[in-house]
Design a protein around this motif. Structure first.
Motif, PDB file in Angstrom:
ATOM      1  N   ARG A 181     -18.872   1.450   2.750  1.00  0.00           N
ATOM      2  CA  ARG A 181     -19.982   0.711   2.466  1.00  0.00           C
ATOM      3  C   ARG A 181     -20.017  -0.741   3.133  1.00  0.00           C
ATOM      4  N   HIS A 182     -18.612  -1.152   3.505  1.00  0.00           N
ATOM      5  CA  HIS A 182     -18.738  -2.448   4.162  1.00  0.00           C
ATOM      6  C   HIS A 182     -18.310  -2.340   5.824  1.00  0.00           C
ATOM      7  N   ASP A 183     -18.485  -1.013   6.211  1.00  0.00           N
ATOM      8  CA  ASP A 183     -17.769  -0.734   7.723  1.00  0.00           C
ATOM      9  C   ASP A 183     -16.818  -1.786   8.020  1.00  0.00           C
ATOM     10  N   MET A 184     -15.889  -1.602   7.128  1.00  0.00           N
ATOM     11  CA  MET A 184     -14.560  -2.415   6.921  1.00  0.00           C
ATOM     12  C   MET A 184     -13.112  -1.742   7.059  1.00  0.00           C
ATOM     13  N   THR A 185     -12.459  -1.918   8.268  1.00  0.00           N
ATOM     14  CA  THR A 185     -11.332  -1.197   8.384  1.00  0.00           C
ATOM     15  C   THR A 185     -10.140  -2.251   7.961  1.00  0.00           C
ATOM     16  N   VAL A 186      -9.246  -1.939   7.135  1.00  0.00           N
ATOM     17  CA  VAL A 186      -8.359  -2.836   6.676  1.00  0.00           C
ATOM     18  C   VAL A 186      -6.886  -2.091   7.110  1.00  0.00           C
ATOM     19  N   SER A 187      -6.167  -2.759   7.882  1.00  0.00           N
ATOM     20  CA  SER A 187      -4.995  -2.419   8.626  1.00  0.00           C
ATOM     21  C   SER A 187      -3.989  -3.166   8.291  1.00  0.00           C
ATOM     22  N   PRO A 188      -3.273  -3.162   6.968  1.00  0.00           N
ATOM     23  CA  PRO A 188      -2.313  -4.152   6.482  1.00  0.00           C
ATOM     24  C   PRO A 188      -0.880  -4.132   7.744  1.00  0.00           C
ATOM     25  N   ALA A 189      -0.721  -5.492   7.934  1.00  0.00           N
ATOM     26  CA  ALA A 189       0.257  -5.477   9.126  1.00  0.00           C
ATOM     27  C   ALA A 189       1.735  -5.431   8.333  1.00  0.00           C
ATOM     28  N   ASP A 190       1.853  -5.552   7.092  1.00  0.00           N
ATOM     29  CA  ASP A 190       3.289  -5.582   6.619  1.00  0.00           C
ATOM     30  C   ASP A 190       3.561  -4.575   5.676  1.00  0.00           C
ATOM     31  N   LEU A 191       3.189  -3.397   6.043  1.00  0.00           N
ATOM     32  CA  LEU A 191       3.351  -2.164   5.068  1.00  0.00           C
ATOM     33  C   LEU A 191       4.919  -2.071   4.833  1.00  0.00           C
ATOM     34  N   LEU A 192       5.168  -1.423   4.023  1.00  0.00           N
ATOM     35  CA  LEU A 192       6.614  -1.023   3.337  1.00  0.00           C
ATOM     36  C   LEU A 192       7.181  -0.061   4.400  1.00  0.00           C
ATOM     37  N   ASP A 193       8.236  -0.323   4.859  1.00  0.00           N
ATOM     38  CA  ASP A 193       9.180   0.958   5.732  1.00  0.00           C
ATOM     39  C   ASP A 193       9.675   1.862   4.547  1.00  0.00           C
ATOM     40  N   ALA A 194      10.712   2.779   5.228  1.00  0.00           N
ATOM     41  CA  ALA A 194      11.390   3.775   4.186  1.00  0.00           C
ATOM     42  C   ALA A 194      12.218   2.844   3.088  1.00  0.00           C
ATOM     43  N   ALA A 195      12.698   1.857   3.621  1.00  0.00           N
ATOM     44  CA  ALA A 195      13.682   1.314   2.929  1.00  0.00           C
ATOM     45  C   ALA A 195      12.784   0.489   1.752  1.00  0.00           C
ATOM     46  N   GLY A 196      11.915  -0.133   2.082  1.00  0.00           N
ATOM     47  CA  GLY A 196      10.896  -0.900   1.143  1.00  0.00           C
ATOM     48  C   GLY A 196      10.367   0.044   0.042  1.00  0.00           C
ATOM     49  N   LEU A 197      10.042   1.268   0.624  1.00  0.00           N
ATOM     50  CA  LEU A 197       9.504   2.374  -0.483  1.00  0.00           C
ATOM     51  C   LEU A 197      10.574   2.790  -1.267  1.00  0.00           C
ATOM     52  N   THR A 198      11.623   2.942  -0.777  1.00  0.00           N
ATOM     53  CA  THR A 198      13.167   3.371  -1.555  1.00  0.00           C
ATOM     54  C   THR A 198      13.286   2.409  -2.546  1.00  0.00           C
ATOM     55  N   ALA A 199      13.149   1.334  -2.220  1.00  0.00           N
ATOM     56  CA  ALA A 199      13.404   0.065  -3.013  1.00  0.00           C
ATOM     57  C   ALA A 199      12.489  -0.008  -4.090  1.00  0.00           C
ATOM     58  N   LEU A 200      11.287   0.296  -3.755  1.00  0.00           N
ATOM     59  CA  LEU A 200      10.114   0.243  -4.866  1.00  0.00           C
ATOM     60  C   LEU A 200      10.399   1.390  -5.833  1.00  0.00           C
ATOM     61  N   ILE A 201      10.850   2.737  -5.409  1.00  0.00           N
ATOM     62  CA  ILE A 201      10.839   3.734  -6.349  1.00  0.00           C
ATOM     63  C   ILE A 201      12.081   3.607  -7.046  1.00  0.00           C
ATOM     64  N   GLU A 202      12.959   2.823  -6.884  1.00  0.00           N
ATOM     65  CA  GLU A 202      14.332   2.646  -7.719  1.00  0.00           C
ATOM     66  C   GLU A 202      14.058   1.742  -8.727  1.00  0.00           C
ATOM     67  N   THR A 203      12.730   1.006  -8.864  1.00  0.00           N
ATOM     68  CA  THR A 203      12.237   0.210  -9.927  1.00  0.00           C
ATOM     69  C   THR A 203      11.736   1.047 -11.048  1.00  0.00           C
ATOM     70  N   ILE A 204      11.590   2.199 -10.846  1.00  0.00           N
ATOM     71  CA  ILE A 204      10.997   3.313 -12.097  1.00  0.00           C
ATOM     72  C   ILE A 204      11.629   2.905 -13.211  1.00  0.00           C
ATOM     73  N   PRO A 205      11.044   2.421 -14.471  1.00  0.00           N
ATOM     74  CA  PRO A 205      11.795   1.986 -15.389  1.00  0.00           C
ATOM     75  C   PRO A 205      12.316   3.283 -16.202  1.00  0.00           C
ATOM     76  N   GLU A 206      13.591   3.032 -16.803  1.00  0.00           N
ATOM     77  CA  GLU A 206      14.603   4.089 -17.505  1.00  0.00           C
ATOM     78  C   GLU A 206      13.730   4.680 -18.354  1.00  0.00           C
ATOM     79  N   SER A 207      12.719   3.958 -19.086  1.00  0.00           N
ATOM     80  CA  SER A 207      11.879   4.560 -20.229  1.00  0.00           C
ATOM     81  C   SER A 207      11.043   5.657 -19.353  1.00  0.00           C
ATOM     82  N   ALA A 208      10.676   5.844 -18.071  1.00  0.00           N
ATOM     83  CA  ALA A 208       9.893   6.679 -17.636  1.00  0.00           C
ATOM     84  C   ALA A 208      10.410   7.995 -17.166  1.00  0.00           C
ATOM     85  N   LEU A 209      11.949   7.849 -17.262  1.00  0.00           N
ATOM     86  CA  LEU A 209      12.648   8.831 -16.739  1.00  0.00           C
ATOM     87  C   LEU A 209      13.196   9.964 -17.739  1.00  0.00           C
ATOM     88  N   PRO A 210      13.137  11.425 -17.320  1.00  0.00           N
ATOM     89  CA  PRO A 210      13.141  12.225 -18.308  1.00  0.00           C
ATOM     90  C   PRO A 210      14.764  12.179 -18.703  1.00  0.00           C
TER      91      PRO A 210
END
Length: 210
Positions: A181-210
């Motif tokens: 709608r806005h003809d706007m391309t957004v390209s974040p310059a600070d995307l998480l790398d593999a280590a950053g995404l891994t660290a995020l996944i490790e924050t899954i709450p214990e209450s969500a784990l089976p």
């Protein structure tokens, strides 16, 4: 209706990864008490637009867009907004670039989790070389810094997934949201790398784990 239930024994969908980045507690609630959610009109319209766009690219412009009306979930003749989206895309920055691939399903491992998703489009025609992974958005850009950071997790995962599929270094893959709608391309310059995404996944709450 869309069912929010999924098991963390299974591959983690991209939507869950974004929810985790936005609010880990909400992810835990979705896992513990899944609720069916009826798709909003905007979501149905977005789905219809994605279907049209997939066929639009696949047709190699040999099919008149008027012939594609039956592909959508809604009656496009009665939906001026969807027709406007199509026109806006045709006038926008990506209309004259040709994708290498569209609707690319993937499963990729990040840390100890399998992540599953689908990339809207991959382009390989930029002057600087490499690849552009693009996710089409028919809604509004996020209004807050926090929400922009959360949704950018989707692009970070897409970038890693395509690098693995194409067997290229991650730095050869760019990732962007395109807000039609806005003809706007957004390209974040600070995307998480593999280590950053891994660290995020490790924050899954214990209450969500089976």
């Amino acid at each position: 209706h869309r069912d929010l239930h999924f098991s963390l024994h299974d591959a983690l969908p991209i939507s869950a990864l974004v929810t985790l980045a936005r609010d880990a507690g909400e992810l835990a609630r979705q896992v513990r008490r899944p609720m069916p959610v009826a798709p909003a009109p905007q979501a149905r319209r977005g789905t219809a637009f994605h279907r049209w766009l997939q066929q639009h690219f696949a047709s190699q412009r040999l099919i008149d867009p008027a012939d594609l009306l039956g592909l959508a979930d809604v009656d496009e003749e009665a939906d001026a907004d969807l027709a406007a989206l199509r026109a806006q895309f045709d006038d926008g920055a990506w209309a004259h670039r040709w994708p290498l691939e569209v609707e690319v399903p993937f499963e990729t491992r990040i840390g100890d989790r399998l992540i599953r998703g689908r990339i809207d489009a991959v382009f390989a025609d930029a002057h600087e070389g490499g690849y552009d992974v693009v996710d089409w958005k028919t809604g509004r850009p996020p209004a807050s810094v926090e929400e922009r950071r959360a949704v950018a997790v989707q692009l970070a995962a897409y970038r890693l997934a395509w690098a693995a599929l194409a067997d290229v270094p991650v730095n050869q893959v760019r990732a962007a949201f395109y807000y039609v709608r806005h003809d706007m391309t957004v390209s974040p310059a600070d995307l998480l790398d593999a280590a950053g995404l891994t660290a995020l996944i490790e924050t899954i709450p214990e209450s969500a784990l089976p």
